[in-house]
Scaffold this motif. Structure first.
Motif, PDB file in Angstrom:
ATOM      1  N   HIS A   1     -43.931 -32.688  -7.088  1.00 22.42           N
ATOM      2  CA  HIS A   1     -42.864 -32.253  -6.182  1.00 22.42           C
ATOM      3  C   HIS A   1     -42.697 -30.753  -6.312  1.00 22.42           C
ATOM      4  CE1 HIS A   1     -38.406 -32.305  -4.877  1.00 22.42           C
ATOM      5  NE2 HIS A   1     -39.125 -32.615  -3.822  1.00 22.42           N
TER       6      HIS A   1
ATOM      7  N   HIS B   1     -32.695 -31.340  12.366  1.00 20.28           N
ATOM      8  CA  HIS B   1     -32.207 -32.579  11.745  1.00 20.28           C
ATOM      9  C   HIS B   1     -33.118 -32.967  10.590  1.00 20.28           C
ATOM     10  CE1 HIS B   1     -32.403 -37.096  11.529  1.00 20.28           C
ATOM     11  NE2 HIS B   1     -31.143 -36.874  11.223  1.00 20.28           N
ATOM     12  N   SER B   2     -34.416 -32.915  10.882  1.00 22.82           N
ATOM     13  CA  SER B   2     -35.367 -33.297   9.868  1.00 22.82           C
ATOM     14  C   SER B   2     -35.388 -32.272   8.718  1.00 22.82           C
ATOM     15  CB  SER B   2     -36.658 -33.463  10.625  1.00 22.82           C
ATOM     16  OG  SER B   2     -37.660 -33.348  10.091  1.00 22.82           O
TER      17      SER B   2
ATOM     18  N   LEU C   1     -31.911 -26.458  -5.999  1.00 26.23           N
ATOM     19  CA  LEU C   1     -31.584 -26.604  -4.575  1.00 26.23           C
ATOM     20  C   LEU C   1     -32.236 -27.830  -3.952  1.00 26.23           C
ATOM     21  CD1 LEU C   1     -30.069 -25.393  -2.139  1.00 26.23           C
ATOM     22  CD2 LEU C   1     -32.221 -24.342  -1.486  1.00 26.23           C
ATOM     23  N   GLY C   2     -33.560 -28.000  -4.157  1.00 24.08           N
ATOM     24  CA  GLY C   2     -34.229 -29.162  -3.551  1.00 24.08           C
ATOM     25  C   GLY C   2     -35.661 -28.851  -3.161  1.00 24.08           C
ATOM     26  N   ASP C   3     -36.199 -29.684  -2.317  1.00 22.62           N
ATOM     27  CA  ASP C   3     -37.585 -29.600  -1.867  1.00 22.62           C
ATOM     28  C   ASP C   3     -37.916 -28.196  -1.343  1.00 22.62           C
ATOM     29  OD1 ASP C   3     -40.064 -29.924  -0.498  1.00 22.62           O
ATOM     30  OD2 ASP C   3     -39.622 -32.065  -0.252  1.00 22.62           O
TER      31      ASP C   3
ATOM     32  N   MET D   1     -33.530 -29.288  17.952  1.00 22.29           N
ATOM     33  CA  MET D   1     -32.533 -30.235  17.456  1.00 22.29           C
ATOM     34  C   MET D   1     -33.163 -31.220  16.461  1.00 22.29           C
ATOM     35  SD  MET D   1     -29.290 -30.815  18.225  1.00 22.29           S
ATOM     36  CE  MET D   1     -28.090 -32.017  18.714  1.00 22.29           C
ATOM     37  N   GLU D   2     -34.256 -31.850  16.880  1.00 20.23           N
ATOM     38  CA  GLU D   2     -34.940 -32.819  16.010  1.00 20.23           C
ATOM     39  C   GLU D   2     -35.479 -32.113  14.770  1.00 20.23           C
ATOM     40  OE1 GLU D   2     -35.411 -32.802  19.350  1.00 20.23           O
ATOM     41  OE2 GLU D   2     -34.258 -34.630  19.682  1.00 20.23           O
TER      42      GLU D   2
ATOM     43  N   GLY E   1     -32.859 -30.292   7.774  1.00 21.58           N
ATOM     44  CA  GLY E   1     -31.605 -30.308   7.024  1.00 21.58           C
ATOM     45  C   GLY E   1     -31.355 -31.592   6.269  1.00 21.58           C
ATOM     46  N   TYR E   2     -31.839 -32.719   6.813  1.00 21.15           N
ATOM     47  CA  TYR E   2     -31.373 -33.997   6.268  1.00 21.15           C
ATOM     48  C   TYR E   2     -32.443 -34.957   5.756  1.00 21.15           C
ATOM     49  CZ  TYR E   2     -26.883 -32.630   8.202  1.00 21.15           C
ATOM     50  OH  TYR E   2     -25.722 -31.962   8.465  1.00 21.15           O
ATOM     51  N   LEU E   3     -33.686 -34.830   6.232  1.00 21.64           N
ATOM     52  CA  LEU E   3     -34.693 -35.812   5.786  1.00 21.64           C
ATOM     53  C   LEU E   3     -35.571 -35.211   4.690  1.00 21.64           C
ATOM     54  CD1 LEU E   3     -35.737 -37.353   9.229  1.00 21.64           C
ATOM     55  CD2 LEU E   3     -33.906 -38.046   7.666  1.00 21.64           C
ATOM     56  N   ARG E   4     -35.943 -36.040   3.730  1.00 25.48           N
ATOM     57  CA  ARG E   4     -36.723 -35.560   2.590  1.00 25.48           C
ATOM     58  C   ARG E   4     -37.908 -36.486   2.326  1.00 25.48           C
ATOM     59  NH1 ARG E   4     -34.081 -31.901   3.676  1.00 25.48           N
ATOM     60  NH2 ARG E   4     -32.436 -30.842   2.522  1.00 25.48           N
ATOM     61  N   ASP E   5     -39.025 -35.887   1.831  1.00 25.28           N
ATOM     62  CA  ASP E   5     -40.166 -36.715   1.419  1.00 25.28           C
ATOM     63  C   ASP E   5     -39.825 -37.486   0.142  1.00 25.28           C
ATOM     64  OD1 ASP E   5     -41.738 -35.967   3.508  1.00 25.28           O
ATOM     65  OD2 ASP E   5     -42.694 -34.300   2.453  1.00 25.28           O
ATOM     66  N   ASN E   6     -39.085 -36.852  -0.761  1.00 25.37           N
ATOM     67  CA  ASN E   6     -38.610 -37.509  -1.983  1.00 25.37           C
ATOM     68  C   ASN E   6     -39.731 -38.250  -2.721  1.00 25.37           C
ATOM     69  OD1 ASN E   6     -36.677 -38.315  -3.831  1.00 25.37           O
ATOM     70  ND2 ASN E   6     -36.061 -40.120  -2.661  1.00 25.37           N
ATOM     71  N   PRO E   7     -40.835 -37.551  -3.032  1.00 28.45           N
ATOM     72  CA  PRO E   7     -41.988 -38.261  -3.602  1.00 28.45           C
ATOM     73  C   PRO E   7     -41.794 -38.652  -5.073  1.00 28.45           C
ATOM     74  CG  PRO E   7     -42.393 -35.911  -3.592  1.00 28.45           C
ATOM     75  CD  PRO E   7     -41.056 -36.107  -2.932  1.00 28.45           C
TER      76      PRO E   7
END
Lengths: 95, 416
Positions: free
Chosen positions: A53, A40-41, A19-21, A36-37, A43-49
């Motif tokens: 992980h 957004h963060s 699934l992901g992080d 809202m913010e 659902g859509y922003l990732r640390d992607n280290p």
């Protein structure tokens, strides 16, 4: 990759769905003023280290449990596997 | 030096003593107008079009390793513009038109070969979807041709038309699609940019950004600080790592995509063929090897290698449409790290930091976009406004709801 399932022992990663992080466990409060913010963060922003992980894997072709796997994204080495339920409870979730 | 057939002949007759290096190896200066981070295909094409189209030559391209050592040297070399959505298709068709004139433009043999690309149709529903896609391609000025199984059998008799599970009912051709020599694309752009005065600095790793009061003033590198009026990230595959140095979180996960090449064979495949029921695409290189690939592995990784389950899955896809591929021996396989974005589409945009720009999120479609990505990024850097074909490729589109989700998969990067 072999995932050492806490209940079933070592299983091939091909039995799992990714699934992901694992930050996805921490769903924001929908009633917060800045929901809202936050969503957004969430659902859509990732640390992607590049390195350690924590991530969610679902044992679809097994016992259908959700796991939190700690894996190195540079070497694919897995250092910890926990039930997602246990991780969520440790973070204060009720169920 | 201008390359030509006559030059090759002349040098051949005179001992090949007249060739010179294709680009310089300059020391970094203390300051530039524009610093581009990443000397891959997109970074080099950005530098090339900045110099050629917008007259900006006080530009440096910083590359951590050697020129073109990332995904420009690791892809399956397919060029096409067979997208669906208005946010994408005009951009990829613009890229296709740049491909068609690339060799004349850069005076470099990029071996652009418009040998066609074919998407196979296996169901009636898929045919409907491809009719819609073809119409969308026409609207953007691209070419498309729908063919039935009878015609395909004449053109490509070796496909498995009567496969019990995935019978082939027809296909969608883009005859102008094809392949190009991936390394030569990077080299051609590098030579063209360098000859116009751009400094290409290899073995120069960016280690940090100089950000003061919300403005980016330059970068820290392994070869000392470099000031710049504008800093342009162009490091798809490593976007997460580089953006993190600027304190940014991106709508991107890094995933590995594997690619494969067989032993060299006699001419077998006329063009690029893609499987419609699974994920498999194959073409034949000019050396004879079958070059093919399929799905990404599906988990976050920065390692340029994948695992065996996907190798098996890709080869099964090949066997399903083209059983003869089973007789070819696999020569090599490798992996490249992809920026998988939240809607499967890329970004060419300013960031919230003044003077810092972002190009990335190319998923596994970056190679075909190389010319337009560079052109549109150069347009943005030079004029501070997006190129008309790249207006939707914004970083804030998930906040505003203007997603470019070709497959309708939602925010699940490993499904795009």
């Amino acid at each position: 990759m072999i995932i050492d399932h806490p209940l079933l022992g070592p299983r091939d990663a091909a039995e799992f769905v990714y699934l992901g992080d694992a930050a996805l466990i921490d769903r924001p409060d929908w009633q917060a003023a800045d929901a809202m913010e936050q969503f957004h963060s969430y659902g859509y922003l990732r640390d992607n280290p590049a390195g350690q992980h924590q991530e969610l894997w679902y044992h679809e072709q097994g016992d259908r449990s959700w796991l939190v796997v700690t894996r190195n994204t540079l070497t694919h080495e897995i250092t910890a596997v926990e039930l997602a339920r246990d991780v969520a409870r440790k973070r204060g979730r009720g169920k | 030096m201008r390359y030509s057939g006559f030059k090759v002949l002349w040098e051949g007759l005179t001992g090949n003593k007249g060739w010179t290096r294709a680009w310089r190896e300059p020391e970094p200066k203390a300051e530039y107008d524009i610093v581009i981070i990443g000397g891959g295909g997109h970074g080099l094409s950005t530098a090339y079009y900045l110099a050629k189209e917008f007259g900006l030559t006080n530009v440096a391209v910083l590359e951590k390793g050697w020129l073109g050592s990332g995904n420009i040297g690791r892809n399956t070399t397919i060029i096409r513009s067979n997208y669906l959505l208005p946010g994408n298709e005009p951009f990829y068709e613009f890229s296709m038109k740049l491909w068609e004139n690339l060799e004349q433009d850069t005076n470099y043999n990029s071996m652009v070969s418009q040998r066609s690309i074919l998407n196979l149709i296996h169901t009636d529903g898929q045919r409907d979807a491809f009719v819609r896609r073809a119409n969308s391609m026409f609207l953007a000025g691209a070419d498309a041709e729908l063919v039935d199984a009878a015609q395909l059998k004449k053109e490509l008799p070796f496909l498995d038309y009567d496969n019990a599970r995935f019978p082939i009912k027809g296909g969608l051709f883009q005859r102008r699609g094809g392949t190009a020599r991936h390394d030569a694309v990077a080299w051609g752009y590098a030579r063209g940019a360098d000859s116009r005065g751009v400094d290409i600095i290899q073995n120069c790793e960016v280690t940090g950004f100089q950000i003061e009061n919300g403005s980016c003033l330059g970068v820290e590198t392994s070869r000392g600080p470099i000031r710049a009026k504008k800093v342009a990230m162009c490091v798809a595959g490593s976007s997460g790592r580089v953006a993190a140095m600027a304190g940014m979180r991106l709508p991107i996960e890094s995933h590995v995509l594997q690619a494969f090449v067989s032993e060299g064979l006699k001419p077998t495949l006329p063009g690029v063929i893609t499987f419609g029921a699974g994920h498999f695409y194959v073409s034949q290189s000019d050396k004879g090897g079958l070059v093919f690939g399929g799905d990404i592995d599906g988990y976050n990784t920065y390692a340029q290698r994948g695992n065996l389950p996907v190798v098996e899955d890709v080869c099964e896809g090949g066997m399903a449409i083209m059983p003869m591929i089973g007789r070819a021996r696999l020569l090599r396989s490798w992996g490249g790290v992809m920026d998988m974005s939240m809607d499967g589409s890329p970004f060419i945009d300013k960031t919230h930091i003044d003077g810092l720009y972002f190009n990335g999120g190319w998923c596994y479609g970056g190679f075909k976009a190389t010319p337009a990505s560079g052109f549109c990024y150069a347009h943005l850097l030079a004029k501070d406004e997006p190129h008309p074909t790249a207006t939707e490729m914004r970083l804030d589109r998930f906040m505003t709801g203007n997603l470019i989700d070709e497959k309708g998969m939602g925010n699940q990067p490993n499904l795009h």
